[in-house]
Scaffold this motif. Structure first.
Motif, PDB file in Angstrom:
ATOM      1  N   ARG A  81      -6.615  -9.289   7.749  1.00  0.00           N
ATOM      2  CA  ARG A  81      -5.393  -8.832   7.950  1.00  0.00           C
ATOM      3  C   ARG A  81      -4.840  -8.119   6.869  1.00  0.00           C
ATOM      4  O   ARG A  81      -4.300  -6.979   6.683  1.00  0.00           O
ATOM      5  N   HIS A  82      -5.243  -8.590   5.732  1.00  0.00           N
ATOM      6  CA  HIS A  82      -4.552  -8.235   4.457  1.00  0.00           C
ATOM      7  C   HIS A  82      -5.314  -6.963   4.025  1.00  0.00           C
ATOM      8  O   HIS A  82      -4.477  -6.092   3.547  1.00  0.00           O
ATOM      9  N   GLN A  83      -6.537  -6.665   4.307  1.00  0.00           N
ATOM     10  CA  GLN A  83      -7.018  -5.394   3.822  1.00  0.00           C
ATOM     11  C   GLN A  83      -6.792  -4.307   4.941  1.00  0.00           C
ATOM     12  O   GLN A  83      -6.836  -3.146   4.665  1.00  0.00           O
ATOM     13  N   LEU A  84      -6.440  -4.586   6.207  1.00  0.00           N
ATOM     14  CA  LEU A  84      -6.117  -3.569   7.082  1.00  0.00           C
ATOM     15  C   LEU A  84      -4.526  -3.230   6.666  1.00  0.00           C
ATOM     16  O   LEU A  84      -4.352  -2.000   6.703  1.00  0.00           O
ATOM     17  N   GLN A  85      -3.919  -3.995   5.980  1.00  0.00           N
ATOM     18  CA  GLN A  85      -2.499  -3.662   5.259  1.00  0.00           C
ATOM     19  C   GLN A  85      -2.752  -2.722   4.128  1.00  0.00           C
ATOM     20  O   GLN A  85      -1.736  -1.985   4.198  1.00  0.00           O
ATOM     21  N   VAL A  86      -3.639  -3.068   3.524  1.00  0.00           N
ATOM     22  CA  VAL A  86      -4.189  -2.242   2.384  1.00  0.00           C
ATOM     23  C   VAL A  86      -4.356  -0.815   2.731  1.00  0.00           C
ATOM     24  O   VAL A  86      -3.834   0.258   2.421  1.00  0.00           O
ATOM     25  N   ARG A 108      -3.668   0.428   5.605  1.00  0.00           N
ATOM     26  CA  ARG A 108      -2.176   1.163   6.164  1.00  0.00           C
ATOM     27  C   ARG A 108      -1.341   1.672   5.061  1.00  0.00           C
ATOM     28  O   ARG A 108      -0.596   2.796   5.451  1.00  0.00           O
ATOM     29  N   SER A 109      -1.489   0.776   3.973  1.00  0.00           N
ATOM     30  CA  SER A 109      -0.443   1.253   3.015  1.00  0.00           C
ATOM     31  C   SER A 109      -0.865   2.726   2.361  1.00  0.00           C
ATOM     32  O   SER A 109      -0.447   3.507   1.634  1.00  0.00           O
ATOM     33  N   HIS A 110      -2.307   2.997   2.491  1.00  0.00           N
ATOM     34  CA  HIS A 110      -2.686   4.354   2.201  1.00  0.00           C
ATOM     35  C   HIS A 110      -2.777   5.226   3.308  1.00  0.00           C
ATOM     36  O   HIS A 110      -3.274   6.578   3.073  1.00  0.00           O
ATOM     37  N   GLY A 111      -2.138   5.170   4.446  1.00  0.00           N
ATOM     38  CA  GLY A 111      -2.280   6.049   5.395  1.00  0.00           C
ATOM     39  C   GLY A 111      -3.453   6.299   6.227  1.00  0.00           C
ATOM     40  O   GLY A 111      -3.584   7.187   7.181  1.00  0.00           O
ATOM     41  N   LEU A 169     -14.429  -4.709   1.609  1.00  0.00           N
ATOM     42  CA  LEU A 169     -14.044  -5.116   2.923  1.00  0.00           C
ATOM     43  C   LEU A 169     -13.226  -3.673   3.502  1.00  0.00           C
ATOM     44  O   LEU A 169     -13.359  -3.469   4.747  1.00  0.00           O
ATOM     45  N   ALA A 170     -12.215  -3.462   2.891  1.00  0.00           N
ATOM     46  CA  ALA A 170     -11.445  -2.506   3.458  1.00  0.00           C
ATOM     47  C   ALA A 170     -12.290  -1.123   3.614  1.00  0.00           C
ATOM     48  O   ALA A 170     -12.138  -0.356   4.557  1.00  0.00           O
ATOM     49  N   GLN A 171     -13.215  -0.932   2.603  1.00  0.00           N
ATOM     50  CA  GLN A 171     -14.190   0.295   2.989  1.00  0.00           C
ATOM     51  C   GLN A 171     -15.191   0.091   4.233  1.00  0.00           C
ATOM     52  O   GLN A 171     -15.408   1.035   4.962  1.00  0.00           O
TER      53      GLN A 171
END
Length: 325
Positions: free
Chosen positions: A55-60, A62-65, A21-23
């Motif tokens: 929202r969790h994946q968006l934060q992931v 975000r943690s990678h910049g 999902l993050a991808q």
């Protein structure tokens, strides 16, 4: 060492170790500039009952910049709007899975008054996506482009933007009826009742100009065969198989006010000689975002801007019954 590699992300590849999902989120944010977690959930996880996982994946990310967020203006709930960082854009562009965008949203743009207009454009396209799912048609999370520029005159205009037409979005939709599939393309303008009707009519004037614009060869190119074998033709034919339908989507005011705006727009369009000359090539419909979301594009919710006022669906063919704007 590049910033991307230092962050543990290989530019040009799917970020290793990130959930699927993050991808999927990253290219959608890149292409559509600014989205809420709710919009992203409806696009990518339509059966989800909450936005928590998105929202969790968006934060992931975000943690990678790769992504960043800003607070939505005039929103007491503190809703966040998400966008890609320069590193996120670099990662997408290096992968060459999407056409590179000349426009990149900045922190300042993300926090500016342009927020609501961008969200309204994406809500308009999202209405097409959601109704396509119900109808068995094809229109997905990457089926529209934001503000692609179209040249409408040769040379340099006195004011730079006069040489270009920039729709709010160009949306592609595949309609399926039985074994027949039809590719539909729409040029979309979204009006939040913040611009004058005269300015909205001026946009239609620009569309009429684009419909008839034939590029002239540069002095250096004169005398040489053209790519079309010497055939002089309108510029839009290089881009579209047929001239796209133009959809004006109104919002931001009571329905009575929107009906008045639509009627005023029809009057101004009827009085414009350039629009009259291009009328056989232009198919223009106006509706409200609320009607589009509630009934979908294939309900008779559009009022033609040119000609008869009989309500139509998005194909702009007259319909017998309707709930017009």
């Amino acid at each position: 060492m590049s910033t991307a590699i230092a962050s543990g992300i290989a530019v040009g590849s799917r970020p290793d170790g990130l959930p699927r999902l993050a991808q999927e989120l990253l290219p959608v944010l890149y292409q559509h500039r600014l989205l809420t977690a709710d919009q992203l959930t409806r696009l990518l996880r339509p059966t989800a009952t909450t936005t928590r996982y998105v929202r969790h994946q968006l934060q992931v990310l975000r943690s990678h910049g790769l992504t960043e967020a800003t607070a939505r203006r005039h929103n007491a709930a503190g809703e966040l709007l998400w966008y890609v960082t320069p590193l996120g854009a670099e990662t997408i562009e290096a992968g060459r899975e999407l056409p590179a965008r000349s426009y990149r949203i900045t922190n300042q743009a993300a926090a500016s008054a342009l927020q609501e207009h961008t969200l309204a454009i994406n809500n308009t396209a999202l209405a097409f996506v959601e109704h396509a799912r119900r109808l068995g048609d094809e229109c997905g999370p990457l089926s529209w482009d934001m503000e692609p520029a179209h040249r409408v005159r040769d040379g340099n205009a006195r004011h730079g933007d006069e040489a270009w037409l920039t729709p709010d979005a160009v949306l592609h939709y595949v309609r399926t009826i039985g074994d027949e599939r039809t590719l539909l393309t729409f040029l979309i303008e979204v009006d939040r009742s913040t611009m004058t009707i005269a300015r909205l009519a001026a946009k239609l004037h620009a569309y009429a100009r684009y419909a008839t614009y034939i590029p002239q060869p540069s002095p250096a190119a004169k005398g040489r065969p053209s790519a079309a074998g010497g055939l002089v033709q309108e510029a839009w034919r290089e881009r579209y198989a047929a001239f796209p339908r133009i959809l004006l989507v109104l919002t931001g005011a009571p329905s009575r006010t929107l009906r008045h705006r639509a009627a005023d727009l029809r009057a101004l369009a009827a009085a414009d000689p350039r629009i009259a000359r291009a009328a056989t090539q232009l198919q223009v419909g106006v509706t409200s975002l609320e009607l589009l979301q509630a009934h979908g594009p294939f309900a008779p919710i559009f009022t033609p801007v040119l000609g008869d006022t009989a309500p139509t669906d998005v194909l702009l063919h007259p319909a017998e019954t309707a709930d017009p704007l």
